[in-house]
Design a protein around this motif. Sequence first.
Motif, PDB file in Angstrom:
ATOM      1  N   TYR A 108       0.837  -1.203   0.000  1.00 19.14           N
ATOM      2  CA  TYR A 108       0.000   0.000   0.000  1.00 19.14           C
ATOM      3  C   TYR A 108       0.873   1.254   0.000  1.00 19.14           C
ATOM      4  N   TYR A 109       1.883   1.290   0.879  1.00 15.32           N
ATOM      5  CA  TYR A 109       2.739   2.474   0.939  1.00 15.32           C
ATOM      6  C   TYR A 109       3.621   2.604  -0.296  1.00 15.32           C
ATOM      7  N   GLN A 110       4.030   1.485  -0.889  1.00  8.81           N
ATOM      8  CA  GLN A 110       4.764   1.559  -2.156  1.00  8.81           C
ATOM      9  C   GLN A 110       3.888   2.181  -3.235  1.00  8.81           C
ATOM     10  N   GLN A 112       1.346   4.223  -2.819  1.00  6.12           N
ATOM     11  CA  GLN A 112       1.166   5.650  -2.538  1.00  6.12           C
ATOM     12  C   GLN A 112       2.401   6.448  -2.946  1.00  6.12           C
ATOM     13  N   ARG A 113       3.583   5.946  -2.600  1.00  7.63           N
ATOM     14  CA  ARG A 113       4.814   6.655  -2.924  1.00  7.63           C
ATOM     15  C   ARG A 113       4.991   6.767  -4.437  1.00  7.63           C
ATOM     16  N   ASN A 114       4.735   5.673  -5.168  1.00  8.87           N
ATOM     17  CA  ASN A 114       4.862   5.703  -6.630  1.00  8.87           C
ATOM     18  C   ASN A 114       3.838   6.636  -7.266  1.00  8.87           C
ATOM     19  N   ARG A 115       2.642   6.663  -6.723  1.00  6.96           N
ATOM     20  CA  ARG A 115       1.610   7.538  -7.274  1.00  6.96           C
ATOM     21  C   ARG A 115       1.965   9.008  -7.051  1.00  6.96           C
ATOM     22  N   ASP A 116       2.517   9.310  -5.848  1.00  2.00           N
ATOM     23  CA  ASP A 116       2.907  10.692  -5.565  1.00  2.00           C
ATOM     24  C   ASP A 116       4.081  11.131  -6.442  1.00  2.00           C
ATOM     25  N   GLU A 117       5.013  10.203  -6.734  1.00  2.00           N
ATOM     26  CA  GLU A 117       6.134  10.521  -7.602  1.00  2.00           C
ATOM     27  C   GLU A 117       5.655  10.754  -9.042  1.00  2.00           C
ATOM     28  N   ASP A 118       4.678   9.970  -9.488  1.00  2.00           N
ATOM     29  CA  ASP A 118       4.147  10.127 -10.847  1.00  2.00           C
ATOM     30  C   ASP A 118       3.398  11.444 -10.991  1.00  2.00           C
TER      31      ASP A 118
END
Length: 120
Positions: A108-110, A112-118
């Motif tokens: 889940y946190y991976q 979220q982090r990838n979505r925020d970076e995108d």
Amino acid sequence: MVDPERLDEKSPHEPEEFDPESLGPETPETDAPGDGVAPEVPSAPEFDAEDLDPEVGALFWKLVLVFNASVFALAVGPMVAYFLGDVRRGGLIFAVGLAGFAYGVVRYYQFQRNRDEDAA
């Protein structure tokens, strides 16, 4: 013995039919219910399945299954250990539940982090 015909008769001391309106304060009469009493509730937005990214939907359902299985194992493990007296098997089931829960949280946190970076 009680005469069945007398049961149908009304006692002279019995009151007339009860009027529930006779209890409590009088309520004011209005033309329309909810006239300016509460704010208007907004309607839900329209949603199409095409709006959902397939990758997000697949991850969502995968994590739903992972968390459901994890919570099940976290609940059943201690019950097996206590009620059946099989501490080894109960502990193993509990450990599998912890591992599954940890996996779900990490994924889940991976995401979220990838979505925020995108988005940045």
